[in-house]
Structures are given as structure tokens and as C-alpha cells.
Design a protein around this motif. Sequence first.
Motif, short mmCIF file in Angstrom:
data_model
loop_
_atom_site.label_atom_id
_atom_site.label_comp_id
_atom_site.label_asym_id
_atom_site.label_seq_id
_atom_site.Cartn_x
_atom_site.Cartn_y
_atom_site.Cartn_z
N VAL A 183 0.76 -1.55 -0.04
CA VAL A 183 -0.18 -0.04 -0.15
C VAL A 183 0.68 1.66 -0.01
N PHE A 184 2.35 0.60 0.80
CA PHE A 184 2.82 2.47 0.83
C PHE A 184 3.09 2.88 -0.41
N GLY A 185 3.27 1.31 -1.68
CA GLY A 185 3.97 1.66 -3.18
C GLY A 185 3.03 2.49 -3.54
N LEU A 186 1.93 1.95 -4.01
CA LEU A 186 1.02 2.42 -4.20
C LEU A 186 0.25 3.80 -4.30
N VAL A 187 0.07 4.02 -2.72
CA VAL A 187 -0.16 5.50 -2.60
C VAL A 187 0.20 6.60 -2.41
N ALA A 188 2.11 5.95 -2.32
CA ALA A 188 3.31 7.41 -2.96
C ALA A 188 3.09 7.88 -4.04
N SER A 189 2.82 6.64 -5.17
CA SER A 189 2.90 6.90 -6.55
C SER A 189 1.63 7.89 -6.50
N LEU A 190 0.88 7.62 -6.83
CA LEU A 190 -0.76 8.35 -6.24
C LEU A 190 -0.16 9.87 -6.11
N ARG A 198 8.03 5.99 -7.95
CA ARG A 198 8.35 7.23 -8.92
C ARG A 198 7.18 7.02 -10.23
N ALA A 199 7.81 5.37 -10.33
CA ALA A 199 8.11 5.20 -12.39
C ALA A 199 6.86 4.75 -12.14
N TYR A 200 5.60 4.78 -11.72
CA TYR A 200 4.45 4.58 -11.97
C TYR A 200 3.47 5.13 -11.38
N ALA A 201 3.98 7.08 -11.27
CA ALA A 201 3.57 8.34 -10.75
C ALA A 201 2.46 8.44 -12.21
#
Length: 398
Positions: free
Chosen positions: A26-33, A384-387
Motif C-alpha cells: 500500500v505504501f508504494g501505491l499511495v506514494a505513486s498517487l 515514482r516510476a508508476y506515478a
Amino acid sequence: MTRRSRWVACAGPFLFPWGEAGSRRVFGLVASLAAAGYDVVVAGGGPEPLTTTALHGIDGPGSVSYIGLAEKPPPGAGPLGSSIQTLLRWGQRTVRWLDEQPTRPSHVLVHGGQAQYIFHLQRWCRRNRVPLIVDVVDWFNGRHVRGGYFGPLHASMKLALHHYYPRCDGLIAISSYLENHYQRAGKPILRVPPTLDVKNLTVDARQTVDDSAPLRLVYAGNPHGNRKDLLGTVIEAVGRVQREGASVELRVYGPTGNDVRNLFDGRALPDGVRCLGRLPQAEVAGALQEADFSVLVRRPERAADAGFSTKFCESLASGTPVIANLTSDMARYLHPNLEGLICSDHTLAEVTAAFRAAARLSGAQRSLMRQAARSQALESFDYRAYAEPLGSFFRNWD
């Protein structure tokens, strides 16, 4: 903190920001958002914090904050209390929290909770005309969950996979397997592997490895909990190459010494196998970086192909190559003699052959593989690559 009129609610019975595999996902997903410009509030399953708290250190024009809604049963709840919470009440506290917000979220992103949890979230989203996006990370196998194939937890997981998830407004899939499966539902879908803050992860700066140093292997995980990792096979292979004269050390983090010996049929462990117990999440990267390779050997079954090991991504991010058999989408990121070594299958003979090959590598070769591992992680697993892809995906409903 000040919240814009448009914000994303990310909800589920997981701990946040740390504490379990779901936390890192979840950290990765919300950081991208947030990097894509969204303000995200994570309504986690733990009991804390009681008030919305900003999560610092996220790059982007958006923001991440979080609150605990105590959806997870407390440690002392006991079997009955835990069953009532997870089988009957999961999601109710989250719905109440959503109702209490001064403005409705523009999207709800849900992770975990199975059928009971998503049932409540789906009803709320439909009633309030808010798109519901589900993050799908596994294809649950009854052998891997409490109660087995015929238990209520497995039934709930299967109901979510086959009924509720395809009826959400959109899906995020952790693997190509799940992406291909849910494309048949005809809903917007995006594949996002496990992601983390690779860029800001402090990495051991050493560029050389001593040729005379022993081969250092590491395993970090919970083979009893996921029942996928073949740690017993790994230990047997270490013993074989040691008997052939190779100098090999295996550090095991997670299971206790007794747990590891049970995986090894109660026999004495080979010399050099060190059982170091549980490790705080903040110390995992350092432990990985002390090794030449991390090891991940799994059965080639649907559960392994549908999921995607976070341990694999963390190892590459730490600059530690991986020895593994290929499951899920690992072939996209693990190439022979670049980011690591590949076992052609999960058998003892193939794992032993991979360890022999690793022991023959020079220090210079190991150093080059460390650099390749880190480069792959920066390109493929940094949030950042999935922002841009995630931002574009969420704009489907703007």
C-alpha cells in the motif's frame, strides 16, 4: 492537515505505514498517487493513530496521511472474537469513517479484507457514486490459509476473487497472471508490481568483493506463514555444496531456530546456517546488503504465479542479487548472470547447481551483479516510476 476537495481514500484491514507485507504494498501505491498529484488518506486496520497524521518523505505535489480504524482484531481477541470481527464486521468501521468525512473521496482504493470487507465498501461506493478500485495481489490457495480449503477464510477469499473483485469499477493487479485473468471482466485494469522508495534507500557503497570471502546467502521471510518458500530445499542445497568443499554461509531471518530445524526434518543444520529470528522492517535492507545473494525458491503453482514476492523487489533495491526459480513476473526483471542466478526449477538438484555457480563467481563478478540489481530496481520498482501510469488510471473516473 489541509485536504483538497478531491481526495482518495485507501482502505483495508492492514497495518500502515509498516508492519506487514500489505503495508509495503500500500505504501508504494499511495506514494505513486501522491507523486501523481493526488491527496491520499489511508484508513488502515491498526488501532493507531487515532487522528489523521501526515506521512512525510513522499515526493510529489500530492500528499499521504493515515489513520487507524482498528479493523484488525487485537492480538488478545482470541479465536471467537477474531472470527466475529473478520467474518461479520470487517469493513463496518471503515464505512462509518467514510460517512463522517466532510467531503466524499473522489475514489476508494481497497486492499485486502476479502468478501466481508469489500461487501460493505462496495455498497457504500455504489450508494455514494464513488468509484471503487481494488488492489488484487494473490490467488489464495486453501493450503496457505488458516482453516484449509473448507474453512470460512478460504471461502471468503474465493468469493472476493470470483464475485466481488470483477464487479468493482477498476482493478490494480500485482502480476500478469492476475491482469490476464481479470481482463475478462471488461473493467479498467492496470498491472503494478510491488514498489517502494528505491531512490532514497541507503545502499552499501562498496564496489569490490573479496575473492577469498565465503559465499554469503540470506533468506528473509516466513516459510510457515506463506507455505510457498522452500527453505528446507535451500538448506539442503547449502549442505551439499559445503560437503563439496565450498565455503557458504546462509543467514535466515524470520523463523525461529526450531521452525527451521522442523523444515529440515529435525536434523542438525549444516555448518554456516545461522537462524537469526525476526528482524525489524527498518533493518531488512541492511541485512540484505550484507549478503552476496538473497535466495527465493518457490513451488511453481498458481498462488506463486498470481502473487509477486516483495522480498524479491526489496533485495534488488538493496543492491543484492537474487538466486531464484522463476515464478510470477520475475523473468521480466531477473536475467541470468545480471541481476542474479536462475534455477531452472525448484528441485534440490537445480538449487544446488545454482549455489555451485554462485560459489565460483569472482569478487568482481559479484560486484557487477550488485550494480545490475540496484539499477533494475531503480527502473522497475521505485514508486515514482508508476506515478504517471497510476495517475492516468485514476483519471478514468475524473
